[in-house]
Design an enzyme around this catalytic site. Structure first.
Site, PDB file in Angstrom:
ATOM      1  N   HIS A  43       0.844  -1.199   0.000  1.00 22.22           N
ATOM      2  CA  HIS A  43       0.000   0.000   0.000  1.00 22.22           C
ATOM      3  C   HIS A  43       0.876   1.244   0.000  1.00 22.22           C
ATOM      4  O   HIS A  43       2.094   1.183   0.137  1.00 22.22           O
ATOM      5  CB  HIS A  43      -0.991  -0.008   1.160  1.00 22.22           C
ATOM      6  CG  HIS A  43      -0.370   0.019   2.526  1.00 22.22           C
ATOM      7  ND1 HIS A  43       0.312   1.108   3.019  1.00 22.22           N
ATOM      8  CD2 HIS A  43      -0.334  -0.906   3.529  1.00 22.22           C
ATOM      9  CE1 HIS A  43       0.732   0.866   4.235  1.00 22.22           C
ATOM     10  NE2 HIS A  43       0.368  -0.362   4.573  1.00 22.22           N
ATOM     11  N   ASP A  48      -5.418   4.736   9.437  1.00 22.04           N
ATOM     12  CA  ASP A  48      -5.779   4.142  10.720  1.00 22.04           C
ATOM     13  C   ASP A  48      -7.018   3.267  10.558  1.00 22.04           C
ATOM     14  O   ASP A  48      -7.840   3.494   9.659  1.00 22.04           O
ATOM     15  CB  ASP A  48      -6.084   5.231  11.748  1.00 22.04           C
ATOM     16  CG  ASP A  48      -4.855   6.053  12.104  1.00 22.04           C
ATOM     17  OD1 ASP A  48      -3.738   5.525  11.959  1.00 22.04           O
ATOM     18  OD2 ASP A  48      -5.026   7.207  12.531  1.00 22.04           O
ATOM     19  N   TYR A  76      -8.620  14.973   2.742  1.00 24.40           N
ATOM     20  CA  TYR A  76      -9.398  14.264   3.761  1.00 24.40           C
ATOM     21  C   TYR A  76     -10.680  15.024   4.098  1.00 24.40           C
ATOM     22  O   TYR A  76     -10.738  16.250   4.020  1.00 24.40           O
ATOM     23  CB  TYR A  76      -8.593  14.125   5.063  1.00 24.40           C
ATOM     24  CG  TYR A  76      -7.329  13.315   4.957  1.00 24.40           C
ATOM     25  CD1 TYR A  76      -7.335  11.943   5.196  1.00 24.40           C
ATOM     26  CD2 TYR A  76      -6.115  13.920   4.634  1.00 24.40           C
ATOM     27  CE1 TYR A  76      -6.166  11.206   5.110  1.00 24.40           C
ATOM     28  CE2 TYR A  76      -4.943  13.187   4.549  1.00 24.40           C
ATOM     29  CZ  TYR A  76      -4.975  11.828   4.787  1.00 24.40           C
ATOM     30  OH  TYR A  76      -3.812  11.097   4.707  1.00 24.40           O
ATOM     31  N   TYR A 179      -0.393  14.861   9.773  1.00 24.04           N
ATOM     32  CA  TYR A 179      -1.261  14.069  10.639  1.00 24.04           C
ATOM     33  C   TYR A 179      -2.523  14.867  10.945  1.00 24.04           C
ATOM     34  O   TYR A 179      -2.476  15.890  11.626  1.00 24.04           O
ATOM     35  CB  TYR A 179      -0.539  13.679  11.933  1.00 24.04           C
ATOM     36  CG  TYR A 179       0.496  12.609  11.727  1.00 24.04           C
ATOM     37  CD1 TYR A 179       0.150  11.262  11.767  1.00 24.04           C
ATOM     38  CD2 TYR A 179       1.818  12.944  11.449  1.00 24.04           C
ATOM     39  CE1 TYR A 179       1.093  10.279  11.548  1.00 24.04           C
ATOM     40  CE2 TYR A 179       2.771  11.966  11.230  1.00 24.04           C
ATOM     41  CZ  TYR A 179       2.401  10.632  11.285  1.00 24.04           C
ATOM     42  OH  TYR A 179       3.341   9.651  11.058  1.00 24.04           O
ATOM     43  N   LEU A 200     -12.966  10.075   9.953  1.00 24.95           N
ATOM     44  CA  LEU A 200     -11.910  10.476   9.027  1.00 24.95           C
ATOM     45  C   LEU A 200     -12.016   9.653   7.754  1.00 24.95           C
ATOM     46  O   LEU A 200     -12.060   8.424   7.802  1.00 24.95           O
ATOM     47  CB  LEU A 200     -10.527  10.273   9.659  1.00 24.95           C
ATOM     48  CG  LEU A 200      -9.316  10.691   8.809  1.00 24.95           C
ATOM     49  CD1 LEU A 200      -9.349  12.182   8.501  1.00 24.95           C
ATOM     50  CD2 LEU A 200      -8.009  10.331   9.520  1.00 24.95           C
TER      51      LEU A 200
END
Length: 329
Positions: A43, A48, A76, A179, A200
């Site tokens: 990947h 997460d 995101y 992050y 998320l």
């Protein structure tokens, strides 16, 4: 002596997986590898278990170019729960503080604006970054705090979507290594109420289109239907893959005549008119513009191969993008 057992089939390409909630990136990687019966898979930047969305998975020779997706921009959609701070900065962590949310829209707008542009970010202890060969989250679970260096990040775009009750929804377009959990935790502290990530989803990696994402359920259904009908699922699965060079489309193309490409396939740099002055290039061959690898522009202006595609043919020696290993052009 019997023939060595094949580990899988030689299939090359990039799958845009819509990672489901609750599974790790490695979990879904192994599932995809088994469904495709691929000999190699990797990947391009972990999500997460709490996160969903685009996870490009490189199969076969495409794994050689996965690093360039790791280095690409991401987009995101995130929902922050205001008023609650957790030790992991997401909903899976333990609650460490709970405060009232007394924030005006003007204060929110000013706080969000402070995250736009370039800044320094200290990675979370609950990240996969390694210290002395061990992920930081392993130290965190043992109650050990490790000093982390701040890293340069860029938030190219931060869109305010909605704010209902204590739920704040944002869309963030950012550079590699950013992050989102840390942004939300820092935002909560800046607002004085604390915050953590409750939702998320990765919408985009590089320029890959979101409408090409497929789910594990879709892949499983293809395989199960084929098995029930006693046929191979490979053609149907392979049609879902994007080309290997989709990972490096941002590099300028250098198209070579087959006679010149033969030298590159043997690892030899070549002079080509009209090449860029420096940097990485995507090398293609002939009128069909077949992708044969990537290279760099050497100091003398020649195109020097860096990573080449190796094709595998059953019962034959490996072939470097059309030239049998060991042949001389």
């Amino acid at each position: 002596m019997g023939r060595p057992r094949r580990r899988g089939r030689d299939i090359n390409g990039v799958l845009l997986l819509d990672k489901p909630l609750g599974l790790s990136s490695n979990d879904v990687l192994q599932k995809v590898k088994r469904l495709f019966s691929a000999n190699r898979a990797g990947h391009t930047g972990a999500l997460d278990p709490l996160a969903t969305g685009m996870l490009p998975i490189c199969l076969g020779e495409a794994t050689k170019f996965s690093q360039f997706l790791l280095d690409s921009d991401k987009r995101y959609r995130v929902v922050a729960r205001l008023g609650q701070r957790t030790d992991t900065s997401d909903a899976e962590g333990a609650l460490i503080s709970e405060r009232e949310v007394n924030v005006t829209q003007a204060q929110m707008d000013a706080a969000l604006d402070s995250f736009r542009g370039s800044s320094q970010q200290v990675p979370s202890m609950y990240s996969a970054l390694k210290h002395q060969g061990k992920p930081l989250y392993e130290y965190a679970r043992q109650g050990i705090e490790v000093e982390r260096e701040a890293r340069s990040i860029t938030v190219y775009e931060l869109l305010f979507i909605r704010w209902e009750g204590n739920d704040l929804e944002l869309e963030i377009h950012c550079s590699k290594g950013t992050y989102i959990r840390t942004i939300i935790d820092d935002l909560g502290e800046l607002l004085g109420c604390g915050a953590h990530v409750s939702y998320l989803r990765r919408l985009q990696v590089a320029t890959y289109p979101s409408d090409r994402m497929v789910t594990l359920e879709q892949l499983t259904a293809i395989v199960e239907t084929a098995q029930a009908e006693e046929r191979s699922p490979n053609a149907e699965l392979d049609a879902l893959l994007l080309p290997m060079d989709s990972a490096v489309l941002n590099f300028p193309e250098v198209n070579l005549l087959p006679a010149v490409a033969a030298y590159v396939k043997q690892g030899q740099p070549v002079h080509v008119a009209g090449t860029p002055g420096e940097g990485m290039v995507r090398i293609t061959e002939g009128e069909e513009r077949n992708f044969i690898g990537i290279g760099t522009i050497a100091e003398d202006g020649r195109v020097a191969p860096k990573r080449l595609v190796v094709e595998h043919v059953d019962g034959a020696n490996p072939v470097v993008a059309g030239v049998a290993a060991g042949n001389t052009p």
